[in-house]
Design a protein around this motif. Sequence first.
Motif: not given
Length: 410
Positions: A341-362
């Motif tokens: 889960f920690a790695s899942a959060v890490y990569y989702q944050k990297l995507a979300a920082l680029q404004g990627y909405a799907i990662a923001q929802v995740n």
Amino acid sequence: MKVYIRFLTLFFLPMGILLGCGKADVEETAEQVPTEQIAIEGTEVEDYSALSYSGLEVLAYEGDSQAQIMLGRKLEYGDEETAQNFTEALSWYQMASDSGDYDGTCALGYFYLTGTGVEQNLDKAEELFNTAIDGGVDNAKVGLARVILTRGEYLANLDEQDTEENIAAEDDEKDSDDTASEQESDDLDKVVELLTDAAKADDLDGQYYLGFIYEHGLGVALDYSKAFDYYSRVTRSESMALQDQDSINYSNIALGLMYIKGHGVEVDEDTALEHFETASENGSAKASYYIGQMYESGVGVDRDYEKAMEYYLLAADKDYAPALNQIGYLYYNGYGVDVDFASAVYYQKLAALQGYAIAQVNLGFLYENGYGVERNLETALSYYEMAADSGYEGATEAVVRVKAQINEKL
């Protein structure tokens, strides 16, 4: 019961580079080895791409605009000896443009068009492209066409860089919009004229974008055969120029998607994979991502999460948000890797920082439920609101749901 994180899988959604002599010959003939082309003052350089970065700098500081542009290209796209640096690229293009080199002016226009290394300014981009067109630069016509498309938001749902493009075959073909306003019609007619002129001049960007508008019916009747033809012209090019690699990659990706969807061609997943692999090997993160999608979902290949992760990581090395998001998804569910889960959060944050909405929802989901992070409804709400502000479907409902939970705690 296992909870599955919400994510984007494009396959099943309904319908967006770059002789040595023998020992016996040594005494008679010096060994021939490749050397950098040396520019001597007063001589003409035949191939600027053969010069090293330092060699180009010498010429550039002496006022050679072609050397300035080549430095700009190296810095804009990056290569084995040059780190990508948009700010420095911009300064070299500006220097070339100031000296009257219209190719430099055109390159500047693209920076203002896309907001790369400078604040986006469509009026400035239009001015630069028109100047370059007057100077005989065919590629500037493509830039001007893209200004029109961007200003009119005609690509709002069809952005060629949009990673939410559906990779699945569609059941229904799209029809051209017959209710377009007079202004929209005039705009798109101008776009078609500009791109057609550029394509006739063998400009690869012009051919790619002409294929794009035929594929999507923008200002023309939707015609997959013409789209396929224009994309194919680009992929057959043997150009190694840095500025041509994007259009070559985009065209390979477009053809791959057409073979996946069966648009104008018979569905052929093997050929689709070949096009994606060609673009991936040429440095395209998006193509690597699509290959990952094929392995993750088992489309045209045996399902293989480890291979999918391999290609997602290749794309992630270029900070490609959808691949970062998907890596997080694999870690969340333990597909091809241990659940983390920690790695899942890490990569989702990297995507979300680029404004990627799907990662923001995740991320909203992870914080709402406390997976890999401490449960925090306020943080969950902020991620959901980011996605909702971008118009992502379903994010608004999540905002309402989390607000209700917060109110219950008060």
